[in-house]
Design a protein around this motif. Structure first.
Motif, PDB file in Angstrom:
ATOM      1  N   UNK A 116     -46.537 -51.948   1.997  1.00 44.74           N
ATOM      2  CA  UNK A 116     -45.807 -51.322   0.885  1.00 44.74           C
ATOM      3  C   UNK A 116     -46.727 -51.103  -0.315  1.00 44.74           C
ATOM      4  N   UNK A 117     -47.578 -52.083  -0.619  1.00 48.61           N
ATOM      5  CA  UNK A 117     -48.473 -51.960  -1.772  1.00 48.61           C
ATOM      6  C   UNK A 117     -49.467 -50.821  -1.564  1.00 48.61           C
ATOM      7  N   UNK A 118     -50.006 -50.688  -0.368  1.00 44.83           N
ATOM      8  CA  UNK A 118     -50.973 -49.623  -0.102  1.00 44.83           C
ATOM      9  C   UNK A 118     -50.312 -48.252  -0.179  1.00 44.83           C
ATOM     10  N   UNK A 119     -49.142 -48.122   0.447  1.00 48.80           N
ATOM     11  CA  UNK A 119     -48.458 -46.820   0.463  1.00 48.80           C
ATOM     12  C   UNK A 119     -48.011 -46.424  -0.938  1.00 48.80           C
ATOM     13  N   UNK A 120     -47.384 -47.351  -1.658  1.00 55.99           N
ATOM     14  CA  UNK A 120     -46.919 -47.032  -3.012  1.00 55.99           C
ATOM     15  C   UNK A 120     -48.094 -46.749  -3.945  1.00 55.99           C
ATOM     16  N   UNK A 121     -49.200 -47.478  -3.773  1.00 50.44           N
ATOM     17  CA  UNK A 121     -50.385 -47.219  -4.586  1.00 50.44           C
ATOM     18  C   UNK A 121     -50.980 -45.851  -4.306  1.00 50.44           C
ATOM     19  N   UNK A 122     -51.001 -45.458  -3.024  1.00 48.70           N
ATOM     20  CA  UNK A 122     -51.521 -44.137  -2.668  1.00 48.70           C
ATOM     21  C   UNK A 122     -50.658 -43.032  -3.265  1.00 48.70           C
ATOM     22  N   UNK A 123     -49.349 -43.205  -3.243  1.00 49.46           N
ATOM     23  CA  UNK A 123     -48.463 -42.214  -3.852  1.00 49.46           C
ATOM     24  C   UNK A 123     -48.681 -42.146  -5.362  1.00 49.46           C
ATOM     25  N   UNK A 124     -48.903 -43.297  -5.989  1.00 49.47           N
ATOM     26  CA  UNK A 124     -49.145 -43.310  -7.429  1.00 49.47           C
ATOM     27  C   UNK A 124     -50.442 -42.579  -7.770  1.00 49.47           C
ATOM     28  N   UNK A 125     -51.477 -42.773  -6.963  1.00 49.02           N
ATOM     29  CA  UNK A 125     -52.739 -42.071  -7.203  1.00 49.02           C
ATOM     30  C   UNK A 125     -52.553 -40.563  -7.014  1.00 49.02           C
ATOM     31  N   UNK A 126     -51.820 -40.183  -5.970  1.00 51.22           N
ATOM     32  CA  UNK A 126     -51.570 -38.759  -5.736  1.00 51.22           C
ATOM     33  C   UNK A 126     -50.787 -38.134  -6.885  1.00 51.22           C
ATOM     34  N   UNK A 127     -49.815 -38.896  -7.422  1.00 49.06           N
ATOM     35  CA  UNK A 127     -49.049 -38.378  -8.554  1.00 49.06           C
ATOM     36  C   UNK A 127     -49.914 -38.290  -9.804  1.00 49.06           C
ATOM     37  N   UNK A 128     -50.828 -39.247  -9.968  1.00 49.91           N
ATOM     38  CA  UNK A 128     -51.696 -39.239 -11.150  1.00 49.91           C
ATOM     39  C   UNK A 128     -52.622 -38.026 -11.150  1.00 49.91           C
ATOM     40  N   UNK A 129     -53.042 -37.583  -9.957  1.00 50.07           N
ATOM     41  CA  UNK A 129     -53.925 -36.411  -9.871  1.00 50.07           C
ATOM     42  C   UNK A 129     -53.229 -35.168 -10.412  1.00 50.07           C
ATOM     43  N   UNK A 130     -51.910 -35.102 -10.241  1.00 48.69           N
ATOM     44  CA  UNK A 130     -51.166 -33.913 -10.664  1.00 48.69           C
ATOM     45  C   UNK A 130     -50.709 -33.995 -12.117  1.00 48.69           C
ATOM     46  N   UNK A 131     -50.821 -35.156 -12.734  1.00 46.08           N
ATOM     47  CA  UNK A 131     -50.365 -35.309 -14.115  1.00 46.08           C
ATOM     48  C   UNK A 131     -51.425 -34.809 -15.092  1.00 46.08           C
ATOM     49  N   UNK A 132     -50.957 -34.474 -16.286  1.00 45.91           N
ATOM     50  CA  UNK A 132     -51.876 -34.158 -17.369  1.00 45.91           C
ATOM     51  C   UNK A 132     -52.404 -35.445 -17.989  1.00 45.91           C
ATOM     52  N   UNK A 140     -51.546 -44.437 -14.630  1.00 46.00           N
ATOM     53  CA  UNK A 140     -50.877 -44.387 -13.333  1.00 46.00           C
ATOM     54  C   UNK A 140     -51.889 -44.488 -12.197  1.00 46.00           C
ATOM     55  N   UNK A 141     -53.014 -43.788 -12.348  1.00 47.54           N
ATOM     56  CA  UNK A 141     -54.043 -43.866 -11.313  1.00 47.54           C
ATOM     57  C   UNK A 141     -54.622 -45.259 -11.185  1.00 47.54           C
ATOM     58  N   UNK A 142     -54.838 -45.913 -12.332  1.00 46.44           N
ATOM     59  CA  UNK A 142     -55.369 -47.280 -12.300  1.00 46.44           C
ATOM     60  C   UNK A 142     -54.367 -48.231 -11.647  1.00 46.44           C
ATOM     61  N   UNK A 143     -53.080 -48.054 -11.987  1.00 46.25           N
ATOM     62  CA  UNK A 143     -52.061 -48.901 -11.361  1.00 46.25           C
ATOM     63  C   UNK A 143     -51.995 -48.693  -9.861  1.00 46.25           C
ATOM     64  N   UNK A 144     -52.109 -47.430  -9.426  1.00 48.82           N
ATOM     65  CA  UNK A 144     -52.120 -47.164  -7.995  1.00 48.82           C
ATOM     66  C   UNK A 144     -53.334 -47.765  -7.308  1.00 48.82           C
ATOM     67  N   UNK A 145     -54.486 -47.695  -7.971  1.00 50.55           N
ATOM     68  CA  UNK A 145     -55.708 -48.283  -7.412  1.00 50.55           C
ATOM     69  C   UNK A 145     -55.563 -49.793  -7.251  1.00 50.55           C
ATOM     70  N   UNK A 146     -55.002 -50.458  -8.279  1.00 45.69           N
ATOM     71  CA  UNK A 146     -54.790 -51.906  -8.211  1.00 45.69           C
ATOM     72  C   UNK A 146     -53.837 -52.250  -7.074  1.00 45.69           C
ATOM     73  N   UNK A 147     -52.789 -51.440  -6.909  1.00 46.22           N
ATOM     74  CA  UNK A 147     -51.822 -51.693  -5.845  1.00 46.22           C
ATOM     75  C   UNK A 147     -52.477 -51.581  -4.470  1.00 46.22           C
ATOM     76  N   UNK A 148     -53.318 -50.558  -4.288  1.00 40.65           N
ATOM     77  CA  UNK A 148     -54.001 -50.387  -3.002  1.00 40.65           C
ATOM     78  C   UNK A 148     -54.948 -51.555  -2.733  1.00 40.65           C
ATOM     79  N   UNK A 149     -55.714 -51.943  -3.739  1.00 40.61           N
ATOM     80  CA  UNK A 149     -56.654 -53.057  -3.567  1.00 40.61           C
ATOM     81  C   UNK A 149     -55.902 -54.340  -3.229  1.00 40.61           C
TER      82      UNK A 149
END
Length: 203
Positions: A116-132, A140-149
């Motif tokens: 769950x942590x890896x999948x949710x982190x990957x989605x957060x990183x993908x969403x961060x790429x599309x954000x301004x 958001x990208x940092x939070x996703x990275x921490x979740x994946x790690x």
């Protein structure tokens, strides 16, 4: 102002407050139980994890038996029964694994959280790429990275992950129990204040 002039919602709130004040001791007992459980989780994590597995096994056993009963009754009434029977058997298998292979149950639980942590982190990183950038993109990208790690580390050392999760549960239980104890003290003071001749804060 008479009672008829008070809104019904306010009357319900006052009645609930009075009920809690009368049962302050129950709140205190819940607080003591939560603190005791938290201390056991911190200082005896193995016993705590085992007790959680036993509770899970009991829940799966009850769920399986009830589903099987519902499936048999549905079959007698010529209704759909296959899904209920399958769910009941799956729950019984899960209960058996939890009882006879508790270590495997702990590992499965940790791996589930890791996935769950890896999948949710990957989605957060993908969403961060599309954000301004001014919409918290980097956070958001940092939070996703921490979740994946964190998920990867859990998958690599699952036993350490289970130990840390038990400590987190214990810390939460202690904080929750202390909160209930403070609340029960305030409710007791309110209760004593409402009784004529009582001392709100006895020595």
């Amino acid at each position: 102002m008479t009672t008829a002039d008070i809104p019904p919602a306010a009357l319900r709130i006052d009645a609930m407050s009075a009920l809690l004040a009368r049962n302050w001791w129950a709140m205190a007992l819940r607080g003591v139980a939560a603190v005791a459980f938290g201390l056991v989780a911190l200082f005896a994590p193995g016993a705590t994890m085992l007790s959680l597995i036993i509770v899970f096994a009991a829940l799966m056993l009850a769920d399986g038996v009830l589903n099987l009963i519902a499936g048999v009754r549905s079959a007698r009434r010529h209704e759909r029964w296959a899904m209920l029977i399958l769910q009941g058997l799956a729950s019984l298998v899960a209960a058996g694994v939890a009882i006879f292979l508790p270590g495997l149950t702990v590992l499965a639980f940790v791996y589930l959280i890791a996935a769950w942590a890896v999948v949710s982190g990957a989605f957060a990183i993908a969403a961060a790429v599309r954000l301004r950038g001014d919409h918290g993109r980097w956070w958001m990208g940092f939070g996703g990275f921490i979740s994946v790690v964190w998920g990867v580390l859990l998958a690599i050392v699952p036993l350490v992950g289970a130990l840390v999760l038990t400590w987190w549960i214990g810390a939460y239980a202690i904080v929750f129990g202390v909160t209930l104890l403070v609340l029960s003290y305030r409710l007791r003071a309110r209760r004593l204040a409402a009784v004529p001749g009582a001392t709100p804060h006895p020595a």
